[in-house]
Design a protein around this motif. Sequence first.
Motif, PDB file in Angstrom:
ATOM      1  N   PHE A  43       0.827  -1.198   0.000  1.00 32.24           N
ATOM      2  CA  PHE A  43       0.000   0.000   0.000  1.00 32.24           C
ATOM      3  C   PHE A  43       0.865   1.253   0.000  1.00 32.24           C
ATOM      4  CE2 PHE A  43      -1.782   3.412   2.628  1.00 32.24           C
ATOM      5  CZ  PHE A  43      -2.869   3.770   1.852  1.00 32.24           C
ATOM      6  N   THR A  44       1.931   1.252   0.779  1.00 31.04           N
ATOM      7  CA  THR A  44       2.805   2.428   0.871  1.00 31.04           C
ATOM      8  C   THR A  44       3.403   2.770  -0.480  1.00 31.04           C
ATOM      9  OG1 THR A  44       3.321   1.876   3.166  1.00 31.04           O
ATOM     10  CG2 THR A  44       4.782   3.425   2.062  1.00 31.04           C
ATOM     11  N   SER A  45       3.758   1.748  -1.273  1.00 31.11           N
ATOM     12  CA  SER A  45       4.292   1.983  -2.613  1.00 31.11           C
ATOM     13  C   SER A  45       3.284   2.726  -3.475  1.00 31.11           C
ATOM     14  CB  SER A  45       4.667   0.649  -3.262  1.00 31.11           C
ATOM     15  OG  SER A  45       4.942   0.804  -4.637  1.00 31.11           O
ATOM     16  N   ALA A  46       2.009   2.309  -3.422  1.00 28.07           N
ATOM     17  CA  ALA A  46       0.974   2.988  -4.196  1.00 28.07           C
ATOM     18  C   ALA A  46       0.777   4.415  -3.696  1.00 28.07           C
ATOM     19  CB  ALA A  46      -0.331   2.207  -4.100  1.00 28.07           C
ATOM     20  N   LEU A  47       0.816   4.613  -2.380  1.00 24.54           N
ATOM     21  CA  LEU A  47       0.655   5.948  -1.803  1.00 24.54           C
ATOM     22  C   LEU A  47       1.762   6.882  -2.267  1.00 24.54           C
ATOM     23  CD1 LEU A  47      -0.579   7.989   0.175  1.00 24.54           C
ATOM     24  CD2 LEU A  47       0.719   6.886   2.010  1.00 24.54           C
ATOM     25  N   VAL A  48       2.991   6.422  -2.217  1.00 27.43           N
ATOM     26  CA  VAL A  48       4.125   7.252  -2.643  1.00 27.43           C
ATOM     27  C   VAL A  48       4.003   7.593  -4.121  1.00 27.43           C
ATOM     28  CG1 VAL A  48       6.630   7.270  -2.996  1.00 27.43           C
ATOM     29  CG2 VAL A  48       5.677   6.439  -0.836  1.00 27.43           C
ATOM     30  N   SER A  49       3.570   6.626  -4.928  1.00 24.93           N
ATOM     31  CA  SER A  49       3.396   6.878  -6.356  1.00 24.93           C
ATOM     32  C   SER A  49       2.342   7.953  -6.596  1.00 24.93           C
ATOM     33  CB  SER A  49       2.995   5.568  -7.059  1.00 24.93           C
ATOM     34  OG  SER A  49       2.835   5.767  -8.446  1.00 24.93           O
ATOM     35  N   TYR A  50       1.251   7.901  -5.852  1.00 26.12           N
ATOM     36  CA  TYR A  50       0.201   8.909  -6.000  1.00 26.12           C
ATOM     37  C   TYR A  50       0.724  10.299  -5.626  1.00 26.12           C
ATOM     38  CZ  TYR A  50      -4.051  11.586  -5.086  1.00 26.12           C
ATOM     39  OH  TYR A  50      -5.021  12.563  -5.087  1.00 26.12           O
ATOM     40  N   LEU A  51       1.389  10.393  -4.487  1.00 26.48           N
ATOM     41  CA  LEU A  51       1.901  11.689  -4.041  1.00 26.48           C
ATOM     42  C   LEU A  51       2.920  12.253  -5.023  1.00 26.48           C
ATOM     43  CD1 LEU A  51       2.375  10.840  -0.258  1.00 26.48           C
ATOM     44  CD2 LEU A  51       0.550  12.237  -1.254  1.00 26.48           C
ATOM     45  N   SER A  52       3.791  11.393  -5.536  1.00 27.48           N
ATOM     46  CA  SER A  52       4.816  11.853  -6.479  1.00 27.48           C
ATOM     47  C   SER A  52       4.178  12.370  -7.760  1.00 27.48           C
ATOM     48  CB  SER A  52       5.780  10.699  -6.799  1.00 27.48           C
ATOM     49  OG  SER A  52       6.459  10.283  -5.630  1.00 27.48           O
ATOM     50  N   GLY A  53       3.096  11.711  -8.193  1.00 25.95           N
ATOM     51  CA  GLY A  53       2.421  12.142  -9.410  1.00 25.95           C
ATOM     52  C   GLY A  53       1.811  13.524  -9.308  1.00 25.95           C
ATOM     53  N   LEU A  54       1.509  13.950  -8.067  1.00 29.11           N
ATOM     54  CA  LEU A  54       0.933  15.278  -7.854  1.00 29.11           C
ATOM     55  C   LEU A  54       1.945  16.276  -7.299  1.00 29.11           C
ATOM     56  CD1 LEU A  54      -2.553  14.360  -6.311  1.00 29.11           C
ATOM     57  CD2 LEU A  54      -2.037  15.005  -8.669  1.00 29.11           C
ATOM     58  N   GLY A  55       3.188  15.847  -7.158  1.00 32.93           N
ATOM     59  CA  GLY A  55       4.210  16.723  -6.599  1.00 32.93           C
ATOM     60  C   GLY A  55       4.014  17.003  -5.130  1.00 32.93           C
ATOM     61  N   LEU A  56       3.407  16.054  -4.402  1.00 30.00           N
ATOM     62  CA  LEU A  56       3.110  16.244  -2.989  1.00 30.00           C
ATOM     63  C   LEU A  56       3.939  15.326  -2.091  1.00 30.00           C
ATOM     64  CD1 LEU A  56      -0.801  16.470  -3.153  1.00 30.00           C
ATOM     65  CD2 LEU A  56       0.799  18.351  -2.742  1.00 30.00           C
ATOM     66  N   GLN A  57       5.023  14.785  -2.617  1.00 29.14           N
ATOM     67  CA  GLN A  57       5.799  13.814  -1.835  1.00 29.14           C
ATOM     68  C   GLN A  57       6.419  14.420  -0.577  1.00 29.14           C
ATOM     69  OE1 GLN A  57       6.294  14.792  -4.921  1.00 29.14           O
ATOM     70  NE2 GLN A  57       8.476  15.052  -5.430  1.00 29.14           N
ATOM     71  N   ASP A  58       6.544  15.740  -0.516  1.00 25.67           N
ATOM     72  CA  ASP A  58       7.117  16.379   0.664  1.00 25.67           C
ATOM     73  C   ASP A  58       6.069  17.134   1.480  1.00 25.67           C
ATOM     74  OD1 ASP A  58       9.730  15.531   0.031  1.00 25.67           O
ATOM     75  OD2 ASP A  58       9.948  17.172  -1.403  1.00 25.67           O
ATOM     76  N   ALA A  59       4.796  16.967   1.136  1.00 21.92           N
ATOM     77  CA  ALA A  59       3.734  17.710   1.818  1.00 21.92           C
ATOM     78  C   ALA A  59       3.361  17.038   3.136  1.00 21.92           C
ATOM     79  CB  ALA A  59       2.500  17.798   0.929  1.00 21.92           C
ATOM     80  N   ARG A  60       2.846  17.833   4.070  1.00 21.05           N
ATOM     81  CA  ARG A  60       2.268  17.296   5.297  1.00 21.05           C
ATOM     82  C   ARG A  60       0.765  17.227   5.092  1.00 21.05           C
ATOM     83  NH1 ARG A  60      -0.454  18.524   9.845  1.00 21.05           N
ATOM     84  NH2 ARG A  60       0.169  17.430  11.784  1.00 21.05           N
ATOM     85  N   LEU A  61       0.208  15.997   5.078  1.00 23.00           N
ATOM     86  CA  LEU A  61      -1.195  15.818   4.739  1.00 23.00           C
ATOM     87  C   LEU A  61      -1.925  14.996   5.799  1.00 23.00           C
ATOM     88  CD1 LEU A  61      -0.960  14.899   0.932  1.00 23.00           C
ATOM     89  CD2 LEU A  61      -1.831  17.020   1.902  1.00 23.00           C
ATOM     90  N   PRO A  62      -2.924  15.572   6.449  1.00 24.12           N
ATOM     91  CA  PRO A  62      -3.838  14.728   7.217  1.00 24.12           C
ATOM     92  C   PRO A  62      -4.529  13.773   6.250  1.00 24.12           C
ATOM     93  CG  PRO A  62      -4.205  17.068   7.642  1.00 24.12           C
ATOM     94  CD  PRO A  62      -3.315  16.985   6.449  1.00 24.12           C
TER      95      PRO A  62
END
Length: 316
Positions: A43-62
């Motif tokens: 699941f974490t792999s899919a999550l990281v892929s999603y965030l990277s696709g939106l340029g949010l890999q360094d964002a703090r997200l609830p």
Amino acid sequence: MGEDLALVADIGRQSVRFGLTGGEAGPAPRDIRRFSTSEHPTFTSALVSYLSGLGLQDARLPSVLAVAGAARGDLINLTGSRWYISLSGVEAVLRAPPRALNECAANALALTTLPPSAFTALHGPPPRAVEPGGNYVVIGTGTGLGVAALISAGGRLVPVQSEAGHIAFAAETANERKFAEFCRVRGHALDVEALVSAPGLCLAYAALSGGTKVASPEDVTRGAARDPVAAAVVRMFVEHLGAFAGDLALAFGAWDGIYLTGAISRALHPHLMDPGFRRRMESKAVFRRQLAEVPVALVNRNDLELIGAAAAYGNA
């Protein structure tokens, strides 16, 4: 994107959908993308892929995660999936503690945001507005059987998560007894989900046909008009769903409405209008009159999990 941006996820047995809610664009889920368990080992792999696709890999997200399983503890096992969810692992990626809830509880919360056009009334009283002051139950039929309630407390609606789909199967009719014996002989777990689910349609067809297998649940739902076995399976499915709905109304005090969600219920809409559904639902001895006053409606939307996760975030 705004300071109140959050991530929402619908995590199922075979795939996950991610989206964003909040911020300047409002609560409706957006930037929705789907990832399959076959495409990512975790699941974490899919999550990281999603965030990277939106340029949010360094964002703090609830975040709010709607999961196909019991949302308890740090480690959540997904029913029928090789994935699991580590909430501490998700927090490490998103830099904020996540909130997890059962997918059917998310479906229940979604009802509070939907317009009247999203509901199709079945036999009985018309559906009422889902609002504080009432008690409601949601039954989700798909690859599994989900159950959640919305209970009024302190002027608000509180979702009650459950695994009631795994309550023991109680056979009443000849075909239900035949199905139960078929499952027993073959060592199948005999709970309500064994029948009232997509795989349950296929299993029931084998039981009532003497062992003939069908390739998919659609073979049963689409064949009910021309295949006597499929017709008997659908009738048994609908009537047992009615009996189960009545049990849940009694268990949760859901006198204000029962809502059916999921692909299977939508596919069986014409059959759910059969009087057998309400007859079995209301057949509860001294509570027959009260159950006759409970509205039942079909929810004609397939995006409830993300809407409900967004509602959970907005109500936190």
